[in-house]
Write a protein that holds these residues in place. Structure first.
Motif, mmCIF file in Angstrom:
data_model
loop_
_atom_site.group_PDB
_atom_site.id
_atom_site.type_symbol
_atom_site.label_atom_id
_atom_site.label_comp_id
_atom_site.label_asym_id
_atom_site.label_seq_id
_atom_site.Cartn_x
_atom_site.Cartn_y
_atom_site.Cartn_z
ATOM 1 N N PHE A 43 -1.296 8.903 -11.785
ATOM 2 C CA PHE A 43 -0.161 9.816 -11.744
ATOM 3 C C PHE A 43 0.212 10.265 -13.161
ATOM 4 C CE2 PHE A 43 0.330 8.005 -7.559
ATOM 5 C CZ PHE A 43 0.874 9.036 -6.820
ATOM 6 N N TYR A 44 0.384 11.555 -13.305
ATOM 7 C CA TYR A 44 0.912 12.147 -14.529
ATOM 8 C C TYR A 44 1.995 13.139 -14.128
ATOM 9 C CZ TYR A 44 -3.078 10.197 -17.056
ATOM 10 O OH TYR A 44 -4.000 9.342 -17.603
ATOM 11 N N GLU A 45 3.168 12.960 -14.709
ATOM 12 C CA GLU A 45 4.300 13.840 -14.415
ATOM 13 C C GLU A 45 4.567 13.911 -12.907
ATOM 14 O OE1 GLU A 45 3.902 17.542 -16.528
ATOM 15 O OE2 GLU A 45 3.437 16.525 -18.413
ATOM 16 N N ASP A 46 4.485 12.733 -12.276
ATOM 17 C CA ASP A 46 4.830 12.536 -10.865
ATOM 18 C C ASP A 46 3.803 13.083 -9.881
ATOM 19 O OD1 ASP A 46 7.193 11.221 -11.560
ATOM 20 O OD2 ASP A 46 8.320 13.093 -11.616
ATOM 21 N N PHE A 47 2.639 13.472 -10.354
ATOM 22 C CA PHE A 47 1.577 13.949 -9.459
ATOM 23 C C PHE A 47 0.250 13.285 -9.819
ATOM 24 C CE2 PHE A 47 4.654 17.432 -9.683
ATOM 25 C CZ PHE A 47 4.934 17.609 -8.342
ATOM 26 N N ALA A 48 -0.542 13.032 -8.788
ATOM 27 C CA ALA A 48 -1.896 12.513 -8.998
ATOM 28 C C ALA A 48 -2.882 13.421 -8.282
ATOM 29 C CB ALA A 48 -2.016 11.095 -8.466
ATOM 30 N N GLN A 84 0.852 -1.178 0.000
ATOM 31 C CA GLN A 84 0.000 0.000 0.000
ATOM 32 C C GLN A 84 0.896 1.239 0.000
ATOM 33 O OE1 GLN A 84 -3.655 -0.519 0.926
ATOM 34 N NE2 GLN A 84 -4.030 1.502 0.062
ATOM 35 N N VAL A 85 0.903 1.974 -1.133
ATOM 36 C CA VAL A 85 1.775 3.140 -1.256
ATOM 37 C C VAL A 85 1.038 4.439 -0.933
ATOM 38 C CG1 VAL A 85 3.386 2.069 -2.856
ATOM 39 C CG2 VAL A 85 1.358 3.209 -3.747
ATOM 40 N N VAL A 86 -0.278 4.419 -1.075
ATOM 41 C CA VAL A 86 -1.117 5.551 -0.644
ATOM 42 C C VAL A 86 -2.303 4.963 0.098
ATOM 43 C CG1 VAL A 86 -2.521 7.533 -1.344
ATOM 44 C CG2 VAL A 86 -0.417 6.999 -2.591
ATOM 45 N N ASP A 87 -2.471 5.345 1.345
ATOM 46 C CA ASP A 87 -3.564 4.804 2.154
ATOM 47 C C ASP A 87 -4.921 5.138 1.538
ATOM 48 O OD1 ASP A 87 -1.823 3.734 4.012
ATOM 49 O OD2 ASP A 87 -1.877 5.501 5.309
ATOM 50 N N CYS A 88 -5.882 4.281 1.790
ATOM 51 C CA CYS A 88 -7.250 4.488 1.289
ATOM 52 C C CYS A 88 -7.964 5.505 2.184
ATOM 53 C CB CYS A 88 -8.006 3.162 1.256
ATOM 54 S SG CYS A 88 -7.374 1.985 0.051
ATOM 55 N N GLY A 120 -6.918 18.173 -4.644
ATOM 56 C CA GLY A 120 -5.529 18.565 -4.453
ATOM 57 C C GLY A 120 -4.633 17.580 -5.186
ATOM 58 N N TYR A 121 -3.345 17.549 -4.838
ATOM 59 C CA TYR A 121 -2.404 16.670 -5.538
ATOM 60 C C TYR A 121 -1.474 15.995 -4.536
ATOM 61 C CZ TYR A 121 -3.828 19.115 -9.794
ATOM 62 O OH TYR A 121 -4.566 19.652 -10.820
ATOM 63 N N ILE A 122 -1.148 14.726 -4.828
ATOM 64 C CA ILE A 122 -0.119 14.018 -4.077
ATOM 65 C C ILE A 122 1.065 13.746 -5.005
ATOM 66 C CG2 ILE A 122 -1.700 12.932 -2.447
ATOM 67 C CD1 ILE A 122 -1.534 10.370 -4.141
ATOM 68 N N ASP A 123 2.252 13.548 -4.409
ATOM 69 C CA ASP A 123 3.416 13.182 -5.209
ATOM 70 C C ASP A 123 3.645 11.677 -5.146
ATOM 71 O OD1 ASP A 123 4.610 12.681 -2.749
ATOM 72 O OD2 ASP A 123 5.888 14.459 -2.794
ATOM 73 N N THR A 124 4.694 11.203 -5.800
ATOM 74 C CA THR A 124 4.951 9.763 -5.883
ATOM 75 C C THR A 124 5.364 9.154 -4.550
ATOM 76 O OG1 THR A 124 7.192 10.274 -6.656
ATOM 77 C CG2 THR A 124 5.529 9.790 -8.334
ATOM 78 N N GLU A 125 5.646 10.005 -3.556
ATOM 79 C CA GLU A 125 5.939 9.522 -2.215
ATOM 80 C C GLU A 125 4.707 9.556 -1.326
ATOM 81 O OE1 GLU A 125 9.229 11.813 -0.831
ATOM 82 O OE2 GLU A 125 10.659 10.900 -2.228
ATOM 83 N N SER A 126 3.558 9.773 -1.950
ATOM 84 C CA SER A 126 2.232 9.776 -1.317
ATOM 85 C C SER A 126 1.980 11.000 -0.435
ATOM 86 C CB SER A 126 1.981 8.485 -0.516
ATOM 87 O OG SER A 126 2.663 8.477 0.701
ATOM 88 N N LYS A 127 2.860 11.999 -0.516
ATOM 89 C CA LYS A 127 2.689 13.214 0.274
ATOM 90 C C LYS A 127 1.688 14.146 -0.403
ATOM 91 C CE LYS A 127 5.231 17.183 2.139
ATOM 92 N NZ LYS A 127 6.549 17.877 2.187
ATOM 93 N N LEU A 128 0.786 14.688 0.396
ATOM 94 C CA LEU A 128 -0.159 15.681 -0.121
ATOM 95 C C LEU A 128 0.588 16.996 -0.299
ATOM 96 C CD1 LEU A 128 -3.203 16.132 -0.840
ATOM 97 C CD2 LEU A 128 -3.475 17.019 1.485
ATOM 98 N N VAL A 129 0.918 17.329 -1.544
ATOM 99 C CA VAL A 129 1.761 18.497 -1.817
ATOM 100 C C VAL A 129 0.949 19.729 -2.184
ATOM 101 C CG1 VAL A 129 3.835 17.208 -2.425
ATOM 102 C CG2 VAL A 129 2.103 17.652 -4.180
ATOM 103 N N VAL A 130 -0.286 19.522 -2.611
ATOM 104 C CA VAL A 130 -1.231 20.626 -2.830
ATOM 105 C C VAL A 130 -2.490 20.286 -2.055
ATOM 106 C CG1 VAL A 130 -2.616 21.912 -4.498
ATOM 107 C CG2 VAL A 130 -0.301 21.201 -5.113
ATOM 108 N N ASP A 131 -2.822 21.093 -1.082
ATOM 109 C CA ASP A 131 -3.990 20.825 -0.253
ATOM 110 C C ASP A 131 -5.256 20.708 -1.102
ATOM 111 O OD1 ASP A 131 -2.510 20.827 2.072
ATOM 112 O OD2 ASP A 131 -2.872 22.954 2.491
ATOM 113 N N CYS A 132 -6.191 19.935 -0.608
ATOM 114 C CA CYS A 132 -7.469 19.741 -1.308
ATOM 115 C C CYS A 132 -8.344 20.974 -1.104
ATOM 116 C CB CYS A 132 -8.156 18.479 -0.808
ATOM 117 S SG CYS A 132 -7.264 16.966 -1.195
#
Length: 211
Positions: free
Chosen positions: A65-70, A53-57, A79-91
């Motif tokens: 993911f597109y260009e390292d962001f989903a 599990q790389v991103v919790d449900c 918002g957006y998360i990065d490939t390390e599952s960090k929320l990098v842009v708040d929802c």
């Protein structure tokens, strides 16, 4: 990789038939990059094809993911998360698109803008509509009229058109007062807006290429 269902729950098997993601999820969708979107108890996350599990449900919705962001949705906002599952842009956005060519369209309070992969605004949310970038330009709408902005967010073709299409090979359909024409990326009308029907811009490109 293929989704499989067992006892009303979904998992994933590989080409050898080995189960790589256990059948514990309510829904599963697999892409070609070694990730699966999974839903558990109404919430979405990501699992890799090793079953980790790389991103919790925890999200209401997730996209690929597109260009390292989903883009992810939480409490009705995007918002957006990065490939390390960090929320990098708040929802915080009402709507959002996936990244393409380093840019993503976002909506706030009914208005559209653009952010870049540095997660900074390129265009504030001021437009009624925006479209994807083609040939370095995107259609934008304000007060019922359409024009074009470049990837730096600068308006380069003024808001004068009733319809404006995406560019293809350097040309786009435009319409004024129900009359159609074609412009190039400099905003010059290579075909005047005098015609009753939309013009095939591919044919315009071919004709100009061989003249």
């Amino acid at each position: 990789f293929t989704q499989v269902k067992l006892n009303h729950k979904w998992g994933v098997i590989n080409a050898e038939g080995k189960r790589v993601i256990d059948c514990i999820y309510d829904e599963v969708s697999v892409d070609n990059n070694g990730l699966a979107k999974v839903q558990l108890n109404g919430k979405w996350g990501f699992v890799n094809t090793e079953g980790k599990q790389v991103v919790d449900c925890i999200y209401d919705d997730v996209w690929w993911f597109y260009e390292d962001f989903a883009k992810v949705q939480l409490n009705g906002k995007w918002g957006y998360i990065d490939t390390e599952s960090k929320l990098v842009v708040d929802c915080i956005y009402d709507d959002a698109w996936s990244f393409s060519d380093g840019l993503a369209r976002v909506q706030s309070n009914g208005k559209w803008g653009v952010i870049n992969t540095e997660l900074k605004p390129v265009v504030d949310c001021i437009y009624d509509e925006t479209d994807k970038f083609q040939d370095g330009l995107a259609v934008v709408q304000l007060n019922g009229k359409l024009g074009y902005m470049n990837t730096q967010g600068k308006l380069v073709i003024a808001f004068i058109y009733d319809y404006a299409g995406n560019f293809c090979n350097g040309f786009a359909n435009v319409c004024i007062n129900r009359k159609w024409g074609v412009i190039n990326t400099q905003g010059i009308r290579v075909v005047d807006c005098i015609y009753d029907k939309r013009i095939c811009v591919t044919l315009v490109f071919i004709c100009l290429l061989y003249t």
